[in-house]
Design an enzyme around this catalytic site. Structure first.
Site, PDB file in Angstrom:
ATOM      1  N   ARG A  72      -4.650  -4.060 -16.404  1.00  0.00           N
ATOM      2  CA  ARG A  72      -3.763  -5.115 -15.902  1.00  0.00           C
ATOM      3  C   ARG A  72      -4.272  -6.386 -16.582  1.00  0.00           C
ATOM      4  O   ARG A  72      -5.442  -6.712 -16.480  1.00  0.00           O
ATOM      5  CB  ARG A  72      -3.864  -5.235 -14.382  1.00  0.00           C
ATOM      6  CG  ARG A  72      -3.460  -3.962 -13.655  1.00  0.00           C
ATOM      7  CD  ARG A  72      -3.340  -4.197 -12.153  1.00  0.00           C
ATOM      8  NE  ARG A  72      -3.520  -2.949 -11.415  1.00  0.00           N
ATOM      9  CZ  ARG A  72      -2.570  -2.047 -11.247  1.00  0.00           C
ATOM     10  NH1 ARG A  72      -1.381  -2.240 -11.761  1.00  0.00           N
ATOM     11  NH2 ARG A  72      -2.809  -0.945 -10.570  1.00  0.00           N
ATOM     12  N   ASP A 103       7.082  -1.282 -13.443  1.00  0.00           N
ATOM     13  CA  ASP A 103       8.018  -2.409 -13.547  1.00  0.00           C
ATOM     14  C   ASP A 103       7.355  -3.667 -14.098  1.00  0.00           C
ATOM     15  O   ASP A 103       7.939  -4.394 -14.904  1.00  0.00           O
ATOM     16  CB  ASP A 103       8.654  -2.680 -12.172  1.00  0.00           C
ATOM     17  CG  ASP A 103       7.609  -2.885 -11.083  1.00  0.00           C
ATOM     18  OD1 ASP A 103       6.462  -2.425 -11.253  1.00  0.00           O
ATOM     19  OD2 ASP A 103       7.943  -3.491 -10.056  1.00  0.00           O
ATOM     20  N   THR A 126       4.391   5.678 -13.189  1.00  0.00           N
ATOM     21  CA  THR A 126       3.657   5.134 -12.044  1.00  0.00           C
ATOM     22  C   THR A 126       3.748   6.130 -10.911  1.00  0.00           C
ATOM     23  O   THR A 126       4.826   6.671 -10.650  1.00  0.00           O
ATOM     24  CB  THR A 126       4.214   3.765 -11.585  1.00  0.00           C
ATOM     25  OG1 THR A 126       3.634   3.453 -10.309  1.00  0.00           O
ATOM     26  CG2 THR A 126       5.726   3.730 -11.451  1.00  0.00           C
ATOM     27  N   ASP A 128       3.761   5.432  -7.968  1.00  0.00           N
ATOM     28  CA  ASP A 128       4.513   4.827  -6.859  1.00  0.00           C
ATOM     29  C   ASP A 128       5.986   5.257  -6.831  1.00  0.00           C
ATOM     30  O   ASP A 128       6.629   5.166  -5.802  1.00  0.00           O
ATOM     31  CB  ASP A 128       4.454   3.296  -6.948  1.00  0.00           C
ATOM     32  CG  ASP A 128       3.026   2.772  -6.886  1.00  0.00           C
ATOM     33  OD1 ASP A 128       2.152   3.505  -6.406  1.00  0.00           O
ATOM     34  OD2 ASP A 128       2.789   1.646  -7.341  1.00  0.00           O
ATOM     35  N   ASP A 130       8.477   3.707  -7.923  1.00  0.00           N
ATOM     36  CA  ASP A 130       9.158   2.543  -7.335  1.00  0.00           C
ATOM     37  C   ASP A 130      10.013   1.792  -8.354  1.00  0.00           C
ATOM     38  O   ASP A 130      10.278   0.615  -8.196  1.00  0.00           O
ATOM     39  CB  ASP A 130       8.109   1.580  -6.741  1.00  0.00           C
ATOM     40  CG  ASP A 130       7.147   1.032  -7.788  1.00  0.00           C
ATOM     41  OD1 ASP A 130       7.136   1.523  -8.935  1.00  0.00           O
ATOM     42  OD2 ASP A 130       6.384   0.102  -7.465  1.00  0.00           O
ATOM     43  N   GLU A 188       3.899  15.486  11.467  1.00  0.00           N
ATOM     44  CA  GLU A 188       4.638  15.148  12.687  1.00  0.00           C
ATOM     45  C   GLU A 188       5.116  13.698  12.666  1.00  0.00           C
ATOM     46  O   GLU A 188       6.064  13.325  13.345  1.00  0.00           O
ATOM     47  CB  GLU A 188       3.738  15.339  13.925  1.00  0.00           C
ATOM     48  CG  GLU A 188       3.549  16.781  14.358  1.00  0.00           C
ATOM     49  CD  GLU A 188       2.733  17.591  13.368  1.00  0.00           C
ATOM     50  OE1 GLU A 188       1.708  17.073  12.894  1.00  0.00           O
ATOM     51  OE2 GLU A 188       3.160  18.719  13.052  1.00  0.00           O
TER      52      GLU A 188
END
Ligand SMILES: Nc1ncnc2c1ncn2[C@@H]1O[C@H](COP(=O)(O)OP(=O)(O)OP(=O)(O)O)[C@@H](O)[C@H]1O
Ligand SMILES: O=P(O)(O)OC[C@H]1O[C@](O)(CO)[C@@H](O)[C@@H]1O
Ligand SMILES: [Mg+2]
Length: 319
Positions: A72, A103, A126, A128, A130, A188
């Site tokens: 990053r 993204d 990724t 994620d 997402d 559950e």
């Protein structure tokens, strides 16, 4: 001969190494000289860009992570460092880039393209899952299998000790990993950032289930929900009356031997990405949807929120 480079950015995923291998092979098949950029955008700035050979891509298909590193990069957010990156690419006559990332990485590349005209194709990568516009991101299947194995193991001890287990998955603000894992592991309770919840609404049903013989509970919760996993565990102890434990799966979800599905998807994503660049698509993300592979614009990908599949949400157990 034209030059093409690849880099990995943001969280690494299992499937990046198979993608790197295919990148080298398919570039060479197309008469391109392939380059690896080491350590994501940081490597673009620090000129860690090297020709990749078959030898560099040998013996990596079974390995998680990425042999060229990921990062990053705060510096890439600044114009002056993107100028340095452009100079480094120019010095090697590279004007096409494949980016394996999420993204954020695509948003960064969009700015870089607009400033400097470096053509790119993003490959959604990724855990994620997402990214708007694609139903699949590289690495998700491997991550789900890691989570599935962990939950299956935890179920063994949960049953032996009659405990409630709160198992926390990654996903940032996206509940995809938790949702699919909860469904496929018979949990559950599943709590995800996209769905409002109130634990009180589960109390009556959970207590009745204990009266009818239920000995343990598996709760799969996503990072990014309003409460800490420890608070959910306290609720099980105090309100449901079961001894509880928390397992945060953390970065185990990002590693491991890439599944068959991720290896195949790596091949397909890479081939489509290179085909797109060679076919004149200068700035796109290669997406996978029910219609197959499709090139989409950065605007569609990075500026809209990913929505969870309503059919999957419909399978969630209610209180
Ligand atoms: N607006 C931007 N301008 C320039 N660079 C950016 C921008 N947004 C993101 N980037 C670059 O992309 C990198 C990766 O972004 P980010 O950390 O959001 O991960 P990602 O690609 O979304 O993947 P994941 O979420 O899976 O970790 C950032 O560290 C930064 O270098
Ligand atoms: O590896 P880091 O920098 O701790 O980031 C962790 C984040 O990265 C991801 O693994 C991928 O975006 C998220 O699920 C998680 O929130
Ligand atoms: Mg992201």
């Amino acid at each position: 001969m034209k030059n093409i480079a690849i880099l990995c950015s943001g969280g690494d995923v299992s499937g990046m190494n198979p993608a790197l291998k295919q990148f080298v092979e398919y570039s060479l098949q197309n008469g391109l000289t392939p380059y690896f950029v080491y350590d994501g955008f940081e490597g673009l700035i620090d000129n860690k860009i090297e020709i990749a050979t078959h030898k560099d891509a040998a013996g990596i298909i079974n390995r998680g992570g990425t042999i060229i590193g990921s990062a990053r990069s705060k510096r890439f957010m600044q114009k002056e460092f993107r100028e340095v990156a452009k100079k480094n690419l120019d010095a090697l006559s590279i004007d096409m880039l494949l980016v394996l990332g999420g993204d954020g990485s695509f948003r960064g590349m969009d700015i870089f393209y607009k400033e400097h005209g470096i053509k790119f194709c993003g490959i959604p990568s990724t855990i994620d899952n997402d990214i708007n516009g694609t139903e699949y991101c590289l690495g998700v299947d491997t991550a789900l299998n890691v989570i599935k194995d962990s939950i299956d193991n935890i179920r063994d001890t949960a049953a032996s000790f009659s405990r409630a287990f709160v198992i926390e998955t990654m996903g940032r603000n996206c509940g995809y990993l938790a949702l699919v894992s909860a469904l496929c592991s018979g949990a559950e309770l599943c709590l995800i950032p996209e769905i409002e919840y109130d634990l009180k609404e589960y109390e009556k049903s959970f207590k009745e289930q204990i009266k009818s013989g239920r000995k343990y509970f598996i709760a799969v919760v996503s990072e990014g929900i309003k409460e800490e996993s420890s608070e959910i565990a306290e609720w099980f102890e105090e309100k449901i009356g079961l001894e509880s434990r928390v397992t945060i799966l953390g970065h185990t979800q990002r590693g491991g031997n890439p599944t068959i599905y991720d290896r195949l998807m790596a091949y397909k994503f890479v081939n489509h990405a290179i085909d797109g660049l060679l076919g004149g698509r200068d700035e796109s993300v290669i997406c996978y949807t029910k219609k197959g592979f499709e090139y989409k614009s950065i605007d569609e990908i990075a500026n809209k929120k990913y929505e969870l599949d309503s059919e999957l949400l419909g399978y969630l157990k209610k209180f």
